[in-house]
Design a protein around this motif. Structure first.
Motif: not given
Lengths: 484, 523
Positions: B156-161
């Motif tokens: 998943t590419l969602q996490p912001a950091a």
């Protein structure tokens, strides 16, 4: 020259070409020298500690090395499949808004000292970034009229999650109240964030006519959950664009319970609307994207987090905070990260949040934006959006087939309009799409009770001719689809 | 003449480096009523009329009485103010930045060029799927590449950091145990004492208890301590490999087996992924969940604190738990789409789909390096670190307490314990003196298990000459300290825009906004 010797030469040349890269400066002879200094015979030996059976011996299924030209060509060709909002007439908002970005903003933010610096752990060489972030905190404090602002978080949705967790830390209570009309992205993030610490999320209803929080029903919910409520959340303007007229009373009700009152806001609206601080907020949260950040397909954004000046609350705050102090040996101003004993790198499992990397550069962009726009500019922008949104709502109301605005409550730059004939929604959306028009966010999936409704957003980017073209197309649609 | 030679020989030396020292006037203090930095387009007369009517719909007690106290400055004043601030900021583009565990490598300009394309920027996340095919393709391919690099099945590419990736990963772990009806029992997560603070902080946010285990004499996981800490309550373990000491855990397979034997999951903290690309994959080591620090390994700029991106990879049986939506591809219709159909999803961890402009930079970076280039990146990162370690360990007063005689990976931790004991020159003093030499200091006093720690990560993009300069400054420090000429070190920094800062005052009487400053002045 014999054929075989050519073959010997070519692979050697090839391997040099193959190994050198503009991002990798060490030459073959430097590598040899370095290995010799270390008494190591090859780079491969540096990996000898890794058990053989774990080593990856295959070939990674990744693209080949692309030259700079090839890379840009490839990216351009992929991105060209997008249709930008420049080529659409779009009334999409619902949390992310197209606002004009003055040229100064990217020009400053892309200055390489800013963009290539890390979190200012060495404050003496990072005074510029630190001052910029301190000024960011200051400007958000001025907008919200709340003194304490952290130096940025990821986005609106995660600030809501963090605010809920903070309300529990500050009050030792575990029920968090949110309105039923909350933006789905935010609600779903809030649910995730409150899962671990086991907070209970309770939604309170809104008035179906005004589109505002139902004070009476909220009062009875608060009565029912007495002594359990950590915080009450409200958005102003809310997700349907409506301004909450009883927000002050809701804040008082919340404070009567010794619970925290949390207001979500659109920063542009604060040029016109009363600030969260004045409305009684203990915590104000929002997204700074409208303040000079491109939409970027939804990220990165800018989580705004402001808190009332209160000793107990400041210790419960999440996120990095920049403070103003002096040099040790003089009274010269200096900036530094402060109140770090709340944070993960010091407090570890007892930290107020795990946040480390935040959205500092986005915060800097909004600081440049707010410096340019100034107090009068912000007011004009808010008024422009208000006027244009009202203009569109009014023009749409002239169609018998449309209810616009759907709610009677006053609205800011977004409003809900409804097709009176639900069966037309699909064809309406499709018809508009053929004309490169997006009439707003369809609410049918997340809020089916609103019928065939759209949430339309209008900013200073919406031109009169865009609006007229949209209205002409609406007229054409109803002519061809069994309207009048 | 000697001076001239000295100048040439020490381009990074303190005789040359001077950071700008502009007055710290706040932009608020530059304000002059009536000035504007940007002109909002005027309304048409028709819109003016609507405005008056629209304002009357809002009751006056909900309207703001006074405009917010923002500065009133002209466009040039804004440009000059922030240009000066940038001159008082040190980035990778300014000089060497060996901040351990932060992977401050060169941030290629081509990645910024890609991210500033209009076709990338002016896209609303709620646009119809047929208008966002380009963005979706980038995300789909990047997720596939990251899965390949880590040996994971889905990303998943969602996490912001990075920390947000940890959060996402541990929530996936939580949901997995919940699906096995084990959550009531499995409430502990094991974290080594050398771990980043984000690990235990994440564990708490996700509702688990942190069990800290000590490192052994080699700086690695103490297997006996691990065995005695692992029970049926163990939900999983978070591990950075190579660890924060820059040492690869040789017993990693044994560790993952111990955790898997109690139905725990192994979490890979990707902070140090720059060391191992193409050499060894977390999936092959037995990890179940992995996060990447895009702003470290994949060279996206850190922007003075962020934004970053922290994609998370999982093994195949954890794919149903990934946050929604994922990006999917229908090859028959050649169409990319957002897939919300993950039956056991943890839900959402943020709004929309990820920090797209950061992810696009990483996509660009991977294309630019390619399959062979990325492996070479790791090799050169490790070469540079080992070279520095070998040189620094020989300097009087310094030692490498963990892994002195074996190879490190991409970073190492130098201890100034002996120097401090014998000369009172501390790791902090060293870091300040490095600043005076135009060098960013390493991470200091971390990990906590090394006294007077200097955690050094040179990265692969630094030329040998710069690395040698740094080593020379460390040598100079040792010489100065032992010869009693400590003043320059103790008084450092003097070449920076400010000298040492009063942190105690900053925390005791916090002034964190102009509003607070004004109130304080009044009192």
């Amino acid at each position: 020259m014999k054929r075989s010797s050519i073959q010997e030469v070519i692979p050697a040349l090839h391997s040099i070409q193959h190994l050198s890269h503009p991002f990798l400066p060490q030459t073959e002879s430097q590598i040899k020298t370095m290995l010799k200094t270390m008494n190591v015979s090859s780079i491969e030996d540096l990996y000898s500690i890794i058990p053989k059976e774990l080593r990856f011996e295959g070939k990674l299924n990744l693209p080949k090395t692309h030259s700079e030209q090839e890379t840009l060509r490839k990216i351009q060709s992929v991105l060209q499949k997008n249709v930008t909002t420049d080529d659409l007439i779009s009334f999409l908002g619902a949390g992310i808004y197209p606002h004009f970005i003055p040229s100064v903003v990217p020009s400053i933010v892309n200055r390489s000292e800013f963009i290539t610096s890390y979190t200012p752990y060495a404050p003496e060489v990072s005074q510029g970034m630190l001052q910029g972030l301190w000024e960011y905190q200051s400007m958000i404090a001025e907008l919200t009229q709340l003194d304490l602002v952290n130096s940025s978080m990821y986005d609106f949705a995660t600030t809501l999650g963090e605010a809920a967790l903070m309300s529990t830390r500050a009050t030792k209570k575990n029920t968090f109240l949110v309105p039923e009309y909350i933006q789905p992205e935010r609600l779903n993030t809030l649910i995730t964030y409150t899962t671990g610490p086991k907070l209970k999320i309770v939604t309170y209803p809104c008035d179906k006519l005004t589109g505002q929080a139902d004070l009476e029903k909220l009062t009875s919910i608060i009565e029912l959950k007495r002594n359990q409520i950590s915080g009450v959340y409200i958005e102003n303007p809310n997700f349907w664009g409506v301004i909450e007229e009883e927000i002050v009373q809701i804040g008082e009700l919340t404070h009567d319970q010794n619970s925290l009152f949390i207001i979500g806001f659109d920063p542009i609206s604060l040029g016109l609307l009363r600030s969260p601080g004045e409305l009684g907020a203990d915590i104000a949260i929002g997204d700074g994207q409208p303040l000079g950040l491109p939409m970027n397909f939804g990220g990165p954004l800018l989580g705004l987090f402001a808190v009332k000046n209160d000793k107990k609350l400041v210790r419960a705050m999440p996120g990095r905070i920049i403070g103003l102090t002096t040099e040790i040996n003089s009274s010269n101003r200096a900036f530094t990260m402060t109140l770090q004993t709340r944070e993960q790198h010091i407090r570890r499992e007892r930290a107020t949040s795990n946040i480390c990397t935040n959205n500092a550069l986005c915060a800097l962009a909004s600081t440049v934006y707010l410096s340019l726009i100034g107090p009068h500019g912000l007011k004009s922008l808010a008024e422009t959006s208000l006027a244009k949104a009202h203009h569109l709502a009014e023009r749409l109301s002239m169609f018998d087939e449309i209810s616009s605005p759907h709610f009677t409550g006053p609205f800011f730059k977004e409003f809900v309009f409804t097709l009176n004939s639900p069966s037309l929604m699909d064809s309406f959306t499709k018809f508009m799409r053929t004309r490169n028009i997006i009439p707003g966010l369809s609410l049918i999936k997340d809020f089916p009770s609103l019928g065939s409704s759209y949430l339309a957003s209008v900013t200073e980017m919406t031109t009169s001719s865009d609006m007229e073209l949209f209205l002409d197309t609406v007229l054409e649609f109803f002519r061809t689809h069994g309207g009048k | 003449m000697t001076q001239f030679l000295n100048f040439l020989g020490h381009m990074e030396g303190n005789k040359v480096f001077k950071q700008s020292k502009w007055p710290k006037t706040l932009i608020f203090e530059k304000s002059t009523p009536g000035r504007i930095g940007y002109q909002v387009p005027e309304l048409s007369s028709e819109e003016e009329k609507v405005l008056e009517k629209a304002k009357r719909t809002i009751s006056s007690d909900l309207l703001r009485e006074n405009s917010p106290n923002l500065p009133e400055v002209s466009e040039l004043e804004v440009v000059r103010h922030f240009t000066r601030l940038s001159q008082m900021t040190y980035g990778v583009d300014s000089g060497f930045y060996p901040l351990g565990s932060c992977t401050m490598k060169y941030n290629p300009k081509i990645c910024d060029t890609a991210a500033s394309m209009i076709d990338a920027q002016n896209i609303h996340p709620y646009q119809p799927e047929d208008t966002i095919q380009g963005s979706l393709q980038i995300m789909y391919e990047l997720a596939k590449w990251l899965a390949e690099l880590s040996g994971m099945a889905g990303v998943t590419l969602q996490p912001a950091a990075g920390a947000h990736g940890e959060y996402t990963g541990i929530m996936i772990l939580r949901k997995y145990h919940e699906s096995q009806n084990n959550l009531a029992i499995k409430n502990e997560i094991i974290v080594p004492d050398s771990a980043h603070g984000t690990n235990p902080a994440t564990v708490s946010m996700c509702g688990f208890k942190t069990i800290v285990i000590p490192s052994n004499n080699d700086g690695c996981v103490d297997i006996d301590a691990l065995r005695s800490s692992v029970t049926n309550k163990t939900a999983g373990m978070m591990l950075t490999n190579p660890n924060t000491l820059g040492i690869f855990e040789p017993n990693i397979k044994e560790i993952t087996d111990i955790i898997h034997d109690v139905d725990g999951l192994m979490y890979y903290d990707g902070a140090n992924f720059n060391a191992i690309m193409g050499k060894v994959r977390p999936g092959d080591m037995g990890f179940d969940i992995v996060h990447f620090n895009i702003h470290k390994t994949f060279a996206t700029p850190h922007g003075g604190g962020g934004p970053g991106a922290g994609p998370v990879g999982v093994v195949s049986h954890l794919i149903p738990f990934l946050p929604v939506p994922s990006v999917a591809y229908n090859s028959t219709s050649d169409f990319y789409y957002l897939n919300y159909n993950h039956k056991q999803t943890i839900g959402k961890v943020r709004s929309y789909f990820g920090n797209f402009s950061i992810l696009l930079r990483a996509y660009t970076y991977i294309l630019r390096l390619g399959q062979t280039g990325l492996t070479r990146v790791s090799e050169m990162a490790n070469l540079n670190a080992n070279y520095m370690k070998a040189q620094c360990a020989r300097i009087d007063g310094f030692s490498v307490p963990y892994g002195e005689n074996s190879s490190c990976m991409h970073e190492f931790v130098l201890s100034a314990k002996k120097l401090y004991k014998e000369t009172e020159i501390s790791a902090l003093d060293i870091s300040k003196y490095l600043l005076d030499n135009g060098l960013h200091p390493p991470t200091v006093y971390f990990p906590l298990i090394v006294p007077e720690a200097l955690m050094i990560e040179p990265t692969e993009t630094e030329p040998k000459e710069i690395i040698d300069d740094f080593i020379q400054v460390i040598r100079n420090i040792s010489k100065l300290a032992y010869s009693g000429k400590k003043e320059d070190i103790q008084n450092a920094p003097i070449n920076t825009s400010v000298g040492r800062i009063d942190d105690v005052k900053a925390a005791r009487d916090p002034i964190i906004s102009y509003r607070m400053l004004k109130k304080q002045k009044k009192n």
